[in-house]
Design a protein around this motif. Structure first.
Motif, mmCIF file in Angstrom:
data_model
loop_
_atom_site.group_PDB
_atom_site.id
_atom_site.type_symbol
_atom_site.label_atom_id
_atom_site.label_comp_id
_atom_site.label_asym_id
_atom_site.label_seq_id
_atom_site.Cartn_x
_atom_site.Cartn_y
_atom_site.Cartn_z
ATOM 1 N N TYR B 21 0.909 -1.161 -0.121
ATOM 2 C CA TYR B 21 0.023 0.215 0.240
ATOM 3 C C TYR B 21 1.186 1.505 0.626
ATOM 4 O O TYR B 21 0.598 2.216 -0.907
ATOM 5 N N LEU B 22 1.958 0.972 1.149
ATOM 6 C CA LEU B 22 2.611 2.321 0.448
ATOM 7 C C LEU B 22 3.247 2.781 -0.599
ATOM 8 O O LEU B 22 3.663 3.817 -0.577
ATOM 9 N N GLU B 23 4.090 1.536 -0.588
ATOM 10 C CA GLU B 23 4.561 1.637 -2.497
ATOM 11 C C GLU B 23 3.806 2.292 -3.273
ATOM 12 O O GLU B 23 4.061 3.204 -4.128
ATOM 13 N N SER B 24 2.186 1.661 -3.191
ATOM 14 C CA SER B 24 1.278 2.233 -4.224
ATOM 15 C C SER B 24 0.767 3.926 -3.893
ATOM 16 O O SER B 24 0.865 4.451 -5.183
ATOM 17 N N GLN B 25 1.610 4.052 -3.208
ATOM 18 C CA GLN B 25 1.234 5.553 -2.539
ATOM 19 C C GLN B 25 2.271 6.725 -3.250
ATOM 20 O O GLN B 25 2.447 7.852 -3.445
ATOM 21 N N ILE B 26 3.339 5.747 -3.323
ATOM 22 C CA ILE B 26 4.298 6.594 -4.136
ATOM 23 C C ILE B 26 4.321 7.182 -5.801
ATOM 24 O O ILE B 26 3.703 6.233 -5.962
ATOM 25 N N PRO B 27 4.597 7.868 -5.923
ATOM 26 C CA PRO B 27 4.300 9.161 -7.194
ATOM 27 C C PRO B 27 5.112 7.392 -8.370
ATOM 28 O O PRO B 27 6.682 7.594 -7.843
ATOM 29 N N SER B 28 4.814 7.637 -9.382
ATOM 30 C CA SER B 28 5.212 6.533 -9.978
ATOM 31 C C SER B 28 7.082 7.705 -10.503
ATOM 32 O O SER B 28 6.371 9.278 -11.122
ATOM 33 N N PHE B 29 8.300 7.830 -10.766
ATOM 34 C CA PHE B 29 8.993 8.545 -11.183
ATOM 35 C C PHE B 29 10.261 8.323 -12.500
ATOM 36 O O PHE B 29 10.530 9.271 -12.232
ATOM 37 N N VAL B 30 9.680 7.521 -12.428
ATOM 38 C CA VAL B 30 9.988 7.082 -13.759
ATOM 39 C C VAL B 30 9.077 6.930 -15.217
ATOM 40 O O VAL B 30 7.758 6.328 -14.498
ATOM 41 N N ALA B 31 8.471 6.624 -16.513
ATOM 42 C CA ALA B 31 7.484 7.005 -17.446
ATOM 43 C C ALA B 31 7.697 5.481 -17.504
ATOM 44 O O ALA B 31 7.062 5.710 -18.571
ATOM 45 N N ILE B 32 8.740 4.376 -17.346
ATOM 46 C CA ILE B 32 8.733 2.958 -18.101
ATOM 47 C C ILE B 32 7.349 2.413 -16.622
ATOM 48 O O ILE B 32 7.231 1.981 -16.022
ATOM 49 N N PRO B 33 6.699 1.357 -17.474
ATOM 50 C CA PRO B 33 5.537 1.162 -16.438
ATOM 51 C C PRO B 33 6.064 -0.365 -16.217
ATOM 52 O O PRO B 33 6.900 -0.778 -17.056
ATOM 53 N N GLY B 34 5.761 -0.472 -14.641
ATOM 54 C CA GLY B 34 6.429 -1.890 -14.031
ATOM 55 C C GLY B 34 7.432 -0.815 -13.865
ATOM 56 O O GLY B 34 7.324 -2.480 -12.291
ATOM 57 N N ILE B 35 8.026 -0.635 -12.865
ATOM 58 C CA ILE B 35 9.419 -0.571 -12.333
ATOM 59 C C ILE B 35 8.883 -0.194 -10.796
ATOM 60 O O ILE B 35 8.006 0.785 -10.743
#
Lengths: 115, 163
Positions: B21-35
């Protein structure tokens, strides 16, 4: 950490570097194929500039100066917009929430898998 | 199953869910899906070393199913299931072979998790062109795997589990 740990981790890092190197050899592409759910829904030449709403407007494809990019999307993360411009054979833009991909191809007879 | 072991197992599973859950709250910092950082793998690697392979599979399975029910969608469940299965098989296999540290085990888990997601994307998106992301995902799986494995290895040493 032992020696075999270093070999394994070093090997994986080298592998990814080698794959990055390979992808630098890509030729420039000539057209893009748009797929939704795996079904091709359109192809657009990279030579003709244009703005194309895709998938009922969920994503907007722009072709400009031989490059393709998605200028807008209705998904929350907008990763596909952030992926920026693609122009080389084999490059992909993916929008996972809308199950949409934009793939660049070099030759008119597009093969499905490139590395 | 001894109640002590059951308790540790339940703690690991809930920790894995919280970390997801915590990780899902971190905005994606790179544009590659799946990282992803793969924080939840801290709990899975810990369970693998402290309890065993089947126990780690239970932790991972509970995390995948419950996280999908609480926060996810059908598609995100499939991606995370494919990643988790490959990752677990690889980690348990490497640990059984022996001679590798928790860092290596976690690295292999991270890379295989990403590989599983690419394979699922191939299936769902219907195009093999998706392997374009492979070098990015191997690199990120390795780097984040090192951090996750180091943390998990530290926890295995520090958390007393002997009765």
């Amino acid at each position: 950490m032992r020696r075999r740990d270093l070999f394994l981790i070093g090997g994986l890092l080298l592998l990814s570097l080698a794959l990055f190197g390979l992808s630098c050899l890509r030729q420039s592409g000539t057209f893009v194929v748009v797929r939704v759910d795996g079904m091709e829904v359109g192809r657009y030449s990279l030579d003709a500039d244009g703005v194309y709403p895709l998938n009922g407007g969920s994503n907007v494809l722009v072709i400009e100066d031989g490059c393709a990019y998605l200028s807008d999307a209705n998904c929350p993360d907008k990763l596909c917009v952030k992926q920026g411009r693609v122009s080389r054979d084999g490059q992909v833009i993916t929008c996972l929430p809308n199950r949409l991909t934009v793939t660049v191809y070099g030759q008119a007879d597009g093969v499905d898998a490139y590395l | 199953m001894k109640s002590r072991k059951l308790t540790v197992l339940a703690l690991c599973a809930s920790l894995a869910m919280v970390l997801s859950y915590l990780e899902s709250q971190i905005p994606s910092f790179v544009a590659i899906p799946g990282i992803k950082i793969g924080l939840a793998n801290i709990a899975v690697v810990f369970a693998l070393y402290a309890l065993g392979g089947w126990e780690a599979a239970a932790v991972s399975g509970v995390r995948v199913v419950v996280t999908a029910m609480l926060f996810g969608s059908g598609a995100s469940f499939l991606y995370s299931l494919a990643g988790a299965c490959l990752s677990l098989a690889g980690m348990a296999g490497l640990k059984r072979i022996g001679g590798f540290s928790a860092v290596s085990v976690s690295v292999v888990g991270g890379v295989l998790h990403n590989l599983g997601q690419i394979l699922m994307a191939w299936l769902l998106l219907g195009t093999g062109a998706i392997v374009y992301y492979l070098p990015y995902l191997i690199l990120s799986g390795t780097l984040f795997g090192i951090a996750v494995g180091a943390l998990a290895g530290y926890l295995v040493k520090r958390v007393p589990l002997s009765e």
